[in-house]
Motif scaffolding. Structure first.
Motif, PDB file in Angstrom:
ATOM      1  N   ASP A  44       0.795  -1.236   0.000  1.00  0.00           N
ATOM      2  CA  ASP A  44       0.000   0.000   0.000  1.00  0.00           C
ATOM      3  C   ASP A  44       0.828   1.288   0.000  1.00  0.00           C
ATOM      4  OD1 ASP A  44      -2.342  -1.382  -0.220  1.00  0.00           O
ATOM      5  OD2 ASP A  44      -2.828  -1.287   1.914  1.00  0.00           O
ATOM      6  N   LYS A  45       2.134   1.186  -0.242  1.00  0.00           N
ATOM      7  CA  LYS A  45       2.937   2.414  -0.341  1.00  0.00           C
ATOM      8  C   LYS A  45       2.466   3.241  -1.535  1.00  0.00           C
ATOM      9  CE  LYS A  45       7.668   4.034  -1.052  1.00  0.00           C
ATOM     10  NZ  LYS A  45       7.664   4.532  -2.430  1.00  0.00           N
ATOM     11  N   GLY A  46       2.280   2.564  -2.692  1.00  0.00           N
ATOM     12  CA  GLY A  46       1.833   3.287  -3.892  1.00  0.00           C
ATOM     13  C   GLY A  46       0.484   3.942  -3.679  1.00  0.00           C
ATOM     14  N   LYS A  47      -0.415   3.220  -3.039  1.00  0.00           N
ATOM     15  CA  LYS A  47      -1.756   3.757  -2.764  1.00  0.00           C
ATOM     16  C   LYS A  47      -1.665   4.989  -1.860  1.00  0.00           C
ATOM     17  CE  LYS A  47      -5.647   2.520   0.139  1.00  0.00           C
ATOM     18  NZ  LYS A  47      -6.244   1.475   0.962  1.00  0.00           N
ATOM     19  N   THR A  48      -0.877   4.898  -0.804  1.00  0.00           N
ATOM     20  CA  THR A  48      -0.738   6.042   0.111  1.00  0.00           C
ATOM     21  C   THR A  48      -0.159   7.243  -0.617  1.00  0.00           C
ATOM     22  OG1 THR A  48      -0.513   4.715   2.082  1.00  0.00           O
ATOM     23  CG2 THR A  48       0.497   6.890   2.162  1.00  0.00           C
ATOM     24  N   ASN A  49       0.918   7.024  -1.356  1.00  0.00           N
ATOM     25  CA  ASN A  49       1.586   8.171  -1.972  1.00  0.00           C
ATOM     26  C   ASN A  49       0.751   8.812  -3.069  1.00  0.00           C
ATOM     27  OD1 ASN A  49       3.586   7.550  -0.194  1.00  0.00           O
ATOM     28  ND2 ASN A  49       5.179   7.220  -1.699  1.00  0.00           N
ATOM     29  N   ALA A  50       0.039   7.977  -3.845  1.00  0.00           N
ATOM     30  CA  ALA A  50      -0.815   8.532  -4.901  1.00  0.00           C
ATOM     31  C   ALA A  50      -1.994   9.295  -4.292  1.00  0.00           C
ATOM     32  CB  ALA A  50      -1.329   7.419  -5.810  1.00  0.00           C
ATOM     33  N   THR A  51      -2.630   8.691  -3.314  1.00  0.00           N
ATOM     34  CA  THR A  51      -3.851   9.280  -2.746  1.00  0.00           C
ATOM     35  C   THR A  51      -3.529  10.537  -1.940  1.00  0.00           C
ATOM     36  OG1 THR A  51      -4.761   7.064  -2.679  1.00  0.00           O
ATOM     37  CG2 THR A  51      -5.921   8.741  -1.392  1.00  0.00           C
ATOM     38  N   MET A  52      -2.414  10.480  -1.191  1.00  0.00           N
ATOM     39  CA  MET A  52      -2.028  11.678  -0.433  1.00  0.00           C
ATOM     40  C   MET A  52      -1.625  12.807  -1.370  1.00  0.00           C
ATOM     41  SD  MET A  52       0.264  11.181   2.940  1.00  0.00           S
ATOM     42  CE  MET A  52       0.932  12.807   3.098  1.00  0.00           C
ATOM     43  N   SER A  53      -0.856  12.456  -2.400  1.00  0.00           N
ATOM     44  CA  SER A  53      -0.435  13.491  -3.358  1.00  0.00           C
ATOM     45  C   SER A  53      -1.653  14.140  -4.000  1.00  0.00           C
ATOM     46  CB  SER A  53       0.459  12.885  -4.448  1.00  0.00           C
ATOM     47  OG  SER A  53       1.690  12.494  -3.911  1.00  0.00           O
ATOM     48  N   ALA A  54      -2.616  13.312  -4.424  1.00  0.00           N
ATOM     49  CA  ALA A  54      -3.815  13.852  -5.079  1.00  0.00           C
ATOM     50  C   ALA A  54      -4.554  14.804  -4.135  1.00  0.00           C
ATOM     51  CB  ALA A  54      -4.730  12.709  -5.508  1.00  0.00           C
ATOM     52  N   ALA A  55      -4.769  14.372  -2.896  1.00  0.00           N
ATOM     53  CA  ALA A  55      -5.511  15.208  -1.930  1.00  0.00           C
ATOM     54  C   ALA A  55      -4.764  16.514  -1.661  1.00  0.00           C
ATOM     55  CB  ALA A  55      -5.721  14.432  -0.626  1.00  0.00           C
ATOM     56  N   ILE A  56      -3.446  16.436  -1.560  1.00  0.00           N
ATOM     57  CA  ILE A  56      -2.671  17.639  -1.227  1.00  0.00           C
ATOM     58  C   ILE A  56      -2.573  18.579  -2.426  1.00  0.00           C
ATOM     59  CG2 ILE A  56      -0.365  18.447  -0.563  1.00  0.00           C
ATOM     60  CD1 ILE A  56      -0.278  15.986   1.306  1.00  0.00           C
ATOM     61  N   PHE A  57      -2.386  18.028  -3.607  1.00  0.00           N
ATOM     62  CA  PHE A  57      -2.371  18.906  -4.797  1.00  0.00           C
ATOM     63  C   PHE A  57      -3.712  19.633  -4.935  1.00  0.00           C
ATOM     64  CE2 PHE A  57       1.024  16.046  -6.850  1.00  0.00           C
ATOM     65  CZ  PHE A  57       2.038  16.944  -6.570  1.00  0.00           C
ATOM     66  N   ALA A  58      -4.813  18.903  -4.740  1.00  0.00           N
ATOM     67  CA  ALA A  58      -6.142  19.534  -4.859  1.00  0.00           C
ATOM     68  C   ALA A  58      -6.274  20.639  -3.808  1.00  0.00           C
ATOM     69  CB  ALA A  58      -7.231  18.484  -4.687  1.00  0.00           C
ATOM     70  N   TYR A  59      -5.800  20.374  -2.595  1.00  0.00           N
ATOM     71  CA  TYR A  59      -5.863  21.376  -1.528  1.00  0.00           C
ATOM     72  C   TYR A  59      -4.999  22.596  -1.874  1.00  0.00           C
ATOM     73  CZ  TYR A  59      -5.736  23.351   3.170  1.00  0.00           C
ATOM     74  OH  TYR A  59      -5.838  24.196   4.239  1.00  0.00           O
ATOM     75  N   LEU A  60      -3.805  22.354  -2.379  1.00  0.00           N
ATOM     76  CA  LEU A  60      -2.919  23.476  -2.746  1.00  0.00           C
ATOM     77  C   LEU A  60      -3.543  24.323  -3.855  1.00  0.00           C
ATOM     78  CD1 LEU A  60       0.529  21.644  -2.609  1.00  0.00           C
ATOM     79  CD2 LEU A  60      -0.138  23.613  -1.188  1.00  0.00           C
ATOM     80  N   GLU A  61      -4.182  23.666  -4.835  1.00  0.00           N
ATOM     81  CA  GLU A  61      -4.834  24.415  -5.932  1.00  0.00           C
ATOM     82  C   GLU A  61      -5.861  25.389  -5.359  1.00  0.00           C
ATOM     83  OE1 GLU A  61      -4.641  24.486  -9.338  1.00  0.00           O
ATOM     84  OE2 GLU A  61      -3.315  22.786  -9.794  1.00  0.00           O
ATOM     85  N   THR A  62      -6.625  24.930  -4.360  1.00  0.00           N
ATOM     86  CA  THR A  62      -7.654  25.817  -3.787  1.00  0.00           C
ATOM     87  C   THR A  62      -7.012  26.949  -2.976  1.00  0.00           C
ATOM     88  OG1 THR A  62      -7.953  24.590  -1.726  1.00  0.00           O
ATOM     89  CG2 THR A  62      -9.318  23.895  -3.607  1.00  0.00           C
ATOM     90  N   HIS A  63      -5.728  26.843  -2.707  1.00  0.00           N
ATOM     91  CA  HIS A  63      -5.018  27.904  -1.987  1.00  0.00           C
ATOM     92  C   HIS A  63      -4.038  28.650  -2.888  1.00  0.00           C
ATOM     93  CE1 HIS A  63      -6.948  25.874   1.287  1.00  0.00           C
ATOM     94  NE2 HIS A  63      -6.617  26.889   2.067  1.00  0.00           N
ATOM     95  N   GLY A  64      -4.304  28.627  -4.183  1.00  0.00           N
ATOM     96  CA  GLY A  64      -3.559  29.489  -5.103  1.00  0.00           C
ATOM     97  C   GLY A  64      -2.225  28.959  -5.584  1.00  0.00           C
TER      98      GLY A  64
END
Ligand code: ADP
Ligand code: TMP
Length: 241
Positions: A44-64
């Motif tokens: 589940d390393k790949g799952k964690t890194n992909a899912t965390m990256s996706a959530a964080i990128f989406a969050y960063l986009e909403t913060h400019g």
């Protein structure tokens, strides 16, 4: 969907797609450390890194913060814009650890007066050395691009340090990368995960990142699962805007 394997790195496979400006990144369960001298793999390393990256990128986009993120396709894969990557690893630090402790003789855990940004040359053969602007100019990286890298690092830190703090995590330091799309826009790329950040539990100081693998501490699979839980559970509940 995925077409041809464009590049296989240490932690991800990157594929072309039917859109020439879009890539598919498939995150592997494999890990390396110390410039690939040490190798491992866990569930589940790949799952964690992909899912965390996706959530964080989406969050960063909403913060400019402009990022390469398009969408998460499945548990281990995300679609991104295709970029021409800058040969720079941008490291930002809030607390002394790792190579900064060695560089300055600071005890691990010493809180820094202000965030420190380091620009390293992305070159595995040279061991990703820390360079100054004169070195980068010699390598053909422009001052404008380096300025973008420093500002990007500080901005990401400004958004993510409170994001993790709300989840009971100290963002000790992290590494990011950047690149330019076909229209010439610079943006954040690669990944943001326990592979590329140091995360310490705020209460206990427990390490919840790749240092557990680097330093043979055990409990690496559990640490990654805990980080995924802290990022996605609260994000799904909407406790943070
Ligand atoms: P490494 O190359 O260090 O072994 P990975 O296994 O993570 O790393 O491979 C992913 C590669 O894809 C990295 O070299 C990274 O610089 C590159 N990359 C990340 N995001 C993009 C993007 N949006 N466009 C093109 N390349 C990217
Ligand atoms: P360092 O203290 O070893 O220089 O690492 C600083 C940060 O960068 C830490 O969060 C781990 C991350 N990092 C990477 O993402 N890739 C690397 O190859 C290295 C050495 C560190």
């Amino acid at each position: 969907m995925a077409e041809e394997l464009l590049y296989e790195g240490k932690a991800k496979k990157v594929f072309t797609t039917d859109d020439e400006n879009t890539l598919l990144h498939r995150y592997k369960d494999d890990a390396t450390a110390f410039n690939a001298q040490k190798r491992g793999s866990w569930k589940d390393k790949g799952k964690t890194n992909a899912t965390m990256s996706a959530a964080i990128f989406a969050y960063l986009e909403t913060h400019g913060v402009p990022t390469h993120f398009v969408e998460q396709v499945d548990e281990t894969s995300i679609m991104t814009r295709k970029l021409d990557m800058l040969p720079v690893e941008i490291v930002v630090r809030n607390v002394a650890a790792g190579s900064l402790s060695r560089l300055l003789g600071f005890e691990e855990g010493r809180k820094l007066k202000a965030p420190i940004v380091e620009l390293c040359y992305k070159d595995d053969e040279l061991g990703d050395p820390l360079l100054n602007w004169y070195h980068f100019r010699e390598l053909g990286v422009s001052d404008e691009d380096l300025e973008f890298c420093e500002e990007l690092g500080l901005k990401v830190n400004e958004v993510l340090a409170p994001f993790f703090d709300e989840r009971g995590i100290v963002l000790v330091d992290f590494k990011i990368e950047a690149g330019r799309d076909a229209e010439g826009n610079l943006m954040l790329a690669d990944e943001i995960s326990p592979d590329t950040c140091r995360f310490w539990d705020k209460e206990t100081g427990e390490k919840l990142d790749k240092d557990r693998f680097r330093n043979d501490m055990g409990g690496v699979e559990e640490a990654y699962a805990e980080m995924l839980r802290r990022v996605t559970e609260i994000t799904q509940r909407g406790a943070v805007d």
